[in-house]
Design an enzyme around this catalytic site. Structure first.
Site, mmCIF file in Angstrom:
data_model
loop_
_atom_site.group_PDB
_atom_site.id
_atom_site.type_symbol
_atom_site.label_atom_id
_atom_site.label_comp_id
_atom_site.label_asym_id
_atom_site.label_seq_id
_atom_site.Cartn_x
_atom_site.Cartn_y
_atom_site.Cartn_z
ATOM 1 N N SER A 1 0.843 -1.193 0.000
ATOM 2 C CA SER A 1 0.000 0.000 0.000
ATOM 3 C C SER A 1 0.874 1.238 0.000
ATOM 4 C CB SER A 1 -0.907 0.023 1.236
ATOM 5 O OG SER A 1 -0.176 0.421 2.394
ATOM 6 N N ASP A 2 0.343 2.341 -0.508
ATOM 7 C CA ASP A 2 1.009 3.612 -0.283
ATOM 8 C C ASP A 2 0.792 3.996 1.178
ATOM 9 O OD1 ASP A 2 2.422 5.947 -0.666
ATOM 10 O OD2 ASP A 2 1.357 6.503 -2.497
ATOM 11 N N TYR A 3 1.410 5.081 1.593
ATOM 12 C CA TYR A 3 1.455 5.470 3.002
ATOM 13 C C TYR A 3 0.043 5.587 3.592
ATOM 14 C CZ TYR A 3 3.353 8.006 7.078
ATOM 15 O OH TYR A 3 3.719 8.387 8.344
ATOM 16 N N ALA A 4 -0.300 4.657 4.483
ATOM 17 C CA ALA A 4 -1.577 4.648 5.202
ATOM 18 C C ALA A 4 -2.790 4.491 4.287
ATOM 19 C CB ALA A 4 -1.729 5.907 6.067
#
Length: 343
Positions: A266-269
């Site tokens: 995933s990208d950040y969060a």
């Protein structure tokens, strides 16, 4: 490590061990000694503080001495001695800085672009990095978007050639293991992140299938055909569905149609943000939808850590978790980390 030994290691993992492998945290949470700073970790919302010596990956620590110490601490305290994956944003150079990707693509010198990627890979490798969050292959045609400079631009053919050159430069020739002085490439952001309405970052993307398949998906597919090892999800809504929770996009297109069998991070969060989008009703639902969409690593949240132990009581989710953890272990094995964790 031989595949049979890797399977034996996988079979020895408990549920908690498997869930831990899906966690990726910012390396800033590790202090000089490698011990976790629990304050920021509690802020991330972990219900039960996990065994941080068993987590799968950290990112954005670029100092080889710190990385050596962190890996040493992990291997000393880990029950299964599974090395950490070290990842970082190395976009257009590590120590040697090259022109921005937009300018590189504009040069149309794809051999030179590959050479630049090879230099970035060698410098990253020598500083202990295993995976670089690059290349960004978001086709972009609106100059108002703030990340245009990270992209190879607006032309499909140019972006495809750029993708192949950078991936080959980072990873080297296709073999079972990544050679010395090379790192794994992580393409981003899947998919069509560079087409937000009005050029506004995080805005929704609305594309016809004709434009999506014939234009915006082409650069990613070129990188996958070049055997890139990782793909990063995107933050935005694609035709009304968040990319990180989009089963059709990630399972049907990325995995089945494009044949990608590497790690999806995933990208950040971005998994936690499925709640913000209103796509998931709560954190557990966000973990469920991301896992079903084939996301292997949860970057910088406690969503998987808190949600997966309950979810995998059902066989469908247990199977998805096993697939995710296996892909993570296979990547670590391709990097040779079980034989040389301090590469």
């Amino acid at each position: 490590m031989e595949e049979q030994k890797l399977k034996e290691l996988f079979d020895s993992l408990s549920i908690a061990d498997k869930v831990s492998q899906t966690i990726q945290l910012n390396g800033d949470l590790f202090v000089e000694s490698g011990v976790m700073n629990t304050g920021p970790v509690k802020d991330l919302g972990f219900k039960n503080e996990p065994n941080f010596y068993e987590i799968g990956s950290i990112y954005n620590v670029n100092d080889y001495q710190k990385l050596y110490q962190i890996q040493k601490d992990v291997l000393t305290n880990s029950s299964h001695k599974i090395p950490l994956l070290f990842m970082s944003d190395i976009i257009y150079g590590f120590r040697t800085i090259f022109p921005i990707p937009l300018a590189q693509a504009g040069s149309y010198d794809f051999d030179l672009i590959q050479q630049a990627a090879e230099i970035s890979a060698k410098e990253s490798y020598l500083n202990g990095i295993h995976v670089v969050f690059s290349p960004m292959l978001d086709l972009v045609r609106d100059p108002r978007w703030g990340r245009v400079m990270e992209s190879p631009g607006e032309d499909v053919y140019t972006s495809k050639r750029f993708a192949k050159s950078v991936v080959n430069g980072y990873q080297g020739e296709k073999e079972m293991y990544l050679k010395e002085n090379h790192v794994a490439a992580c393409i981003k952001h899947f998919a069509a992140y560079g087409a937000p309405e009005s050029g506004r970052e995080y805005n929704q993307v609305e594309l016809s299938n004709q434009k999506l398949f014939n234009e915006y998906l082409q650069p990613y597919q070129a990188a996958i055909d070049a055997n890139c090892e990782l793909v990063m999800t995107a933050f935005h809504l694609l035709n009304g569905v968040p990319a990180t929770g989009n089963q059709w996009l990630n399972q049907k297109i990325l995995r089945e149609r494009f044949g990608f069998n590497g790690v999806l991070v995933s990208d950040y969060a971005a998994i936690a943000e499925l709640e913000t989008h209103g796509f998931a009703k709560d954190s557990k639902d966000a973990a469920k939808k991301a896992l079903l969409a084939g996301v292997d690593l949860d970057m910088m949240t406690a969503t998987y850590a808190n949600g997966l132990p309950e979810l995998i009581k059902e066989s469908e989710f247990a199977k998805q978790l096993d697939e995710a953890v296996w892909r993570i272990l296979v990547l670590k094995n391709k990097l040779g980390l079980f034989e040389e964790p301090f590469r």
